[in-house]
Scaffold this motif. Structure first.
Motif, PDB file in Angstrom:
ATOM      1  N   ALA A 124       0.774  -0.786  -0.100  1.00 21.49           N
ATOM      2  CA  ALA A 124       0.019   0.114  -0.194  1.00 21.49           C
ATOM      3  C   ALA A 124       1.301   1.181  -0.485  1.00 21.49           C
ATOM      4  O   ALA A 124       1.826   1.313   0.883  1.00 21.49           O
ATOM      5  N   ILE A 125       0.454   2.251  -1.132  1.00 22.79           N
ATOM      6  CA  ILE A 125       1.603   3.289  -1.502  1.00 22.79           C
ATOM      7  C   ILE A 125       0.531   4.588  -0.696  1.00 22.79           C
ATOM      8  O   ILE A 125      -0.804   4.810  -0.768  1.00 22.79           O
ATOM      9  N   ASP A 126       0.722   5.153   0.624  1.00 27.37           N
ATOM     10  CA  ASP A 126      -0.105   6.669   0.930  1.00 27.37           C
ATOM     11  C   ASP A 126       0.751   7.565   0.708  1.00 27.37           C
ATOM     12  O   ASP A 126       1.202   8.021   1.268  1.00 27.37           O
ATOM     13  N   ILE A 127      -0.203   8.492  -0.315  1.00 28.88           N
ATOM     14  CA  ILE A 127       0.111   9.460  -0.770  1.00 28.88           C
ATOM     15  C   ILE A 127      -0.756  11.038   0.177  1.00 28.88           C
ATOM     16  O   ILE A 127      -1.149  11.172   0.664  1.00 28.88           O
ATOM     17  N   GLY A 128       0.666  11.630   0.606  1.00 29.99           N
ATOM     18  CA  GLY A 128       0.591  12.969   1.361  1.00 29.99           C
ATOM     19  C   GLY A 128       0.663  12.028   2.791  1.00 29.99           C
ATOM     20  O   GLY A 128      -0.223  12.728   3.618  1.00 29.99           O
ATOM     21  N   CYS A 129       1.121  11.332   3.597  1.00 28.30           N
ATOM     22  CA  CYS A 129       1.318  11.172   4.413  1.00 28.30           C
ATOM     23  C   CYS A 129       1.403  12.089   5.389  1.00 28.30           C
ATOM     24  O   CYS A 129       0.913  11.434   6.662  1.00 28.30           O
ATOM     25  N   GLY A 130       1.639  12.817   4.928  1.00 28.25           N
ATOM     26  CA  GLY A 130       1.490  14.428   6.875  1.00 28.25           C
ATOM     27  C   GLY A 130       2.261  13.340   7.911  1.00 28.25           C
ATOM     28  O   GLY A 130       2.985  12.432   8.401  1.00 28.25           O
ATOM     29  N   GLU A 131       2.217  14.788   8.877  1.00 29.29           N
ATOM     30  CA  GLU A 131       3.088  14.445   9.993  1.00 29.29           C
ATOM     31  C   GLU A 131       2.605  14.032  11.043  1.00 29.29           C
ATOM     32  O   GLU A 131       1.640  13.582  10.967  1.00 29.29           O
ATOM     33  N   GLY A 132       3.300  12.240  11.629  1.00 29.39           N
ATOM     34  CA  GLY A 132       2.813  11.270  12.317  1.00 29.39           C
ATOM     35  C   GLY A 132       2.681  10.396  11.301  1.00 29.39           C
ATOM     36  O   GLY A 132       3.037   9.244  11.963  1.00 29.39           O
ATOM     37  N   GLY A 133       1.989  10.208   9.828  1.00 26.77           N
ATOM     38  CA  GLY A 133       1.831   9.045   9.410  1.00 26.77           C
ATOM     39  C   GLY A 133       1.002   8.923   9.481  1.00 26.77           C
ATOM     40  O   GLY A 133       0.588   7.207   9.903  1.00 26.77           O
ATOM     41  N   ASP A 134      -0.486   8.793  10.849  1.00 21.76           N
ATOM     42  CA  ASP A 134      -1.176   8.141  11.215  1.00 21.76           C
ATOM     43  C   ASP A 134      -1.644   7.450  10.849  1.00 21.76           C
ATOM     44  O   ASP A 134      -1.986   5.960  10.580  1.00 21.76           O
ATOM     45  N   LEU A 135      -2.307   7.368   8.787  1.00 24.44           N
ATOM     46  CA  LEU A 135      -2.823   6.627   8.338  1.00 24.44           C
ATOM     47  C   LEU A 135      -2.457   5.725   7.690  1.00 24.44           C
ATOM     48  O   LEU A 135      -2.698   4.253   7.141  1.00 24.44           O
ATOM     49  N   SER A 136      -0.900   5.667   7.413  1.00 28.19           N
ATOM     50  CA  SER A 136       0.332   4.363   6.870  1.00 28.19           C
ATOM     51  C   SER A 136       0.340   3.637   7.785  1.00 28.19           C
ATOM     52  O   SER A 136       0.566   2.605   7.258  1.00 28.19           O
ATOM     53  N   PHE A 137      -0.044   4.088   9.580  1.00 31.66           N
ATOM     54  CA  PHE A 137       0.168   3.260  10.273  1.00 31.66           C
ATOM     55  C   PHE A 137      -0.622   2.110  10.380  1.00 31.66           C
ATOM     56  O   PHE A 137      -0.526   0.970  10.842  1.00 31.66           O
ATOM     57  N   MET A 138      -1.851   3.000  10.756  1.00 27.19           N
ATOM     58  CA  MET A 138      -3.040   2.196  10.289  1.00 27.19           C
ATOM     59  C   MET A 138      -3.196   1.309   9.449  1.00 27.19           C
ATOM     60  O   MET A 138      -3.671  -0.037   9.333  1.00 27.19           O
ATOM     61  N   LEU A 139      -3.111   1.273   7.951  1.00 30.51           N
ATOM     62  CA  LEU A 139      -2.704   0.470   6.886  1.00 30.51           C
ATOM     63  C   LEU A 139      -1.518  -0.500   7.345  1.00 30.51           C
ATOM     64  O   LEU A 139      -1.992  -1.396   6.929  1.00 30.51           O
ATOM     65  N   ARG A 151      -2.567  -3.928   8.302  1.00 30.63           N
ATOM     66  CA  ARG A 151      -3.471  -5.102   7.304  1.00 30.63           C
ATOM     67  C   ARG A 151      -2.861  -4.628   6.092  1.00 30.63           C
ATOM     68  O   ARG A 151      -3.589  -5.986   5.181  1.00 30.63           O
ATOM     69  N   CYS A 152      -1.250  -4.437   5.718  1.00 29.99           N
ATOM     70  CA  CYS A 152      -0.360  -4.313   4.955  1.00 29.99           C
ATOM     71  C   CYS A 152       0.745  -5.395   5.322  1.00 29.99           C
ATOM     72  O   CYS A 152       1.242  -5.058   6.195  1.00 29.99           O
ATOM     73  N   LYS A 153       1.238  -6.524   4.077  1.00 35.65           N
ATOM     74  CA  LYS A 153       3.085  -6.417   3.744  1.00 35.65           C
ATOM     75  C   LYS A 153       3.516  -5.725   3.653  1.00 35.65           C
ATOM     76  O   LYS A 153       4.820  -5.868   4.746  1.00 35.65           O
ATOM     77  N   LYS A 154       3.793  -4.324   3.344  1.00 35.41           N
ATOM     78  CA  LYS A 154       4.029  -3.600   3.047  1.00 35.41           C
ATOM     79  C   LYS A 154       3.910  -2.069   2.839  1.00 35.41           C
ATOM     80  O   LYS A 154       3.077  -2.345   2.302  1.00 35.41           O
TER      81      LYS A 154
END
Length: 316
Positions: free
Chosen positions: A153-168, A171-174
């Motif tokens: 999964a790629i989170d474009i515009g993760c922002g400070e803290g990367g909240d959604l990236s860590f939520m993903l 559920r994701c291998k990478k």
């Protein structure tokens, strides 16, 4: 692939319109406004012309239905009209014409400098989960569509803290987190190390040119980022490029609105999006919109704008 309905194009070529776009300066103005909305003063600075000349050219273009303007106090922001965006054949013709401008690269460089200045001035004033439209209800609604495991999964515009990236990451291998801010990228990588996440890596990149191979992702997420894009069309094209055939682009952003002050308070370049506009921006891409939802803000002391959630599948 998104279909064009050329019979319903609102703008029809005529002598006045061709006269308006035959002028090199007016063609440059159309090219500049394809990136974002600008004031007369900003246009005169980019083009190095007198304000009276800039106003005269804008008047000529507006009379043909090519431009729209939004008022904010004493300021007027000019942009390409919805009619022009939806007149695909005319828009394609004009965009091909400005590619022939002899100083195209110089003008685009000045536009990019102005947009970077805007972003730097306002980037510290908002946070991924707290800005207008970034409601908890909207986030939950988006993730309800994504409750399957993804390889990448790629989170474009993760922002400070990367909240959604860590939520993903659960559920994701990478997960690859992308942001144009070096400090945000450094922060996400540091948090990942401290929290023991070995499947997250943050990269610093412009959303229009991401250094990852074509067809590398099962999921691309763009949450509350497209209204900051200098060119939403280029940003979406890059997101689609990254997808494997059959993979998902999940787009969450502000629904179309008229809160002009967000340009000043939050550095927004675009005042939200409608499904129709997203369809236009994706019309030449190998994908289709499979689901759209307008998400109203939950009742709270801090009222937020409605959000739009769009799920896109890559074809082929």
């Amino acid at each position: 692939m998104q279909e064009k309905n050329e019979n319903l194009e609102p703008l029809k070529p005529n002598l006045d319109l061709f006269n308006a776009i035959s002028d090199e300066t007016r063609l440059k103005i159309l090219m500049i406004l394809s990136h974002s909305e600008f004031t007369v003063n900003e246009l005169k600075e980019v083009l190095d012309i007198h304000q009276s000349n800039a106003s005269r050219h804008l008047s000529k273009l507006s009379a043909c239905g090519l431009l729209k303007d939004r008022r904010e106090g004493t300021k007027a922001f000019y942009g390409l009209s919805d009619d022009l965006y939806m007149s695909s054949r005319l828009y394609d013709m004009i965009s091909k014409a400005w590619e022939q401008l002899p100083d195209l690269a110089v003008v685009e460089s000045k536009v990019e400098e102005l947009l970077v200045s805007r972003r730097n001035n306002y980037s510290a004033k908002f946070h991924k989960l707290s800005e207008a439209g970034g409601s908890l209800r909207a986030q939950i609604s988006l993730f309800a569509h994504l409750m399957v495991q993804f390889d990448h999964a790629i989170d474009i515009g993760c922002g400070e803290g990367g909240d959604l990236s860590f939520m993903l990451a659960g559920r994701c291998k990478k997960v690859t987190a992308i942001d144009i801010s070096e400090s945000s990228v450094k922060g996400v990588n540091e948090i990942a190390r401290n929290r023991g996440f070995s499947n997250i890596k943050a990269l610093c990149a412009d959303m229009r040119k991401i250094p990852l191979p074509t067809g590398c992702a099962d999921l691309v997420l763009m949450s509350q980022v497209l209204h900051h894009a200098p060119s939403p069309q280029e940003a979406l094209a890059e997101a689609v490029r990254l997808l494997k055939p059959g993979a998902t682009l999940a787009l969450l952003d502000l629904a179309e609105h008229h809160e002009e002050e967000l340009r000043e308070t939050h550095g927004h370049l675009w005042l939200g999006f409608s499904e129709e506009r997203i369809r236009f921006l994706l019309q030449n891409q190998p994908c289709e919109i499979v689901e759209t939802e307008i998400i109203q803000s939950e009742i709270s002391e801090e009222k937020k704008l409605p959000a739009i959630c769009i799920i896109v599948k890559k074809i082929g």
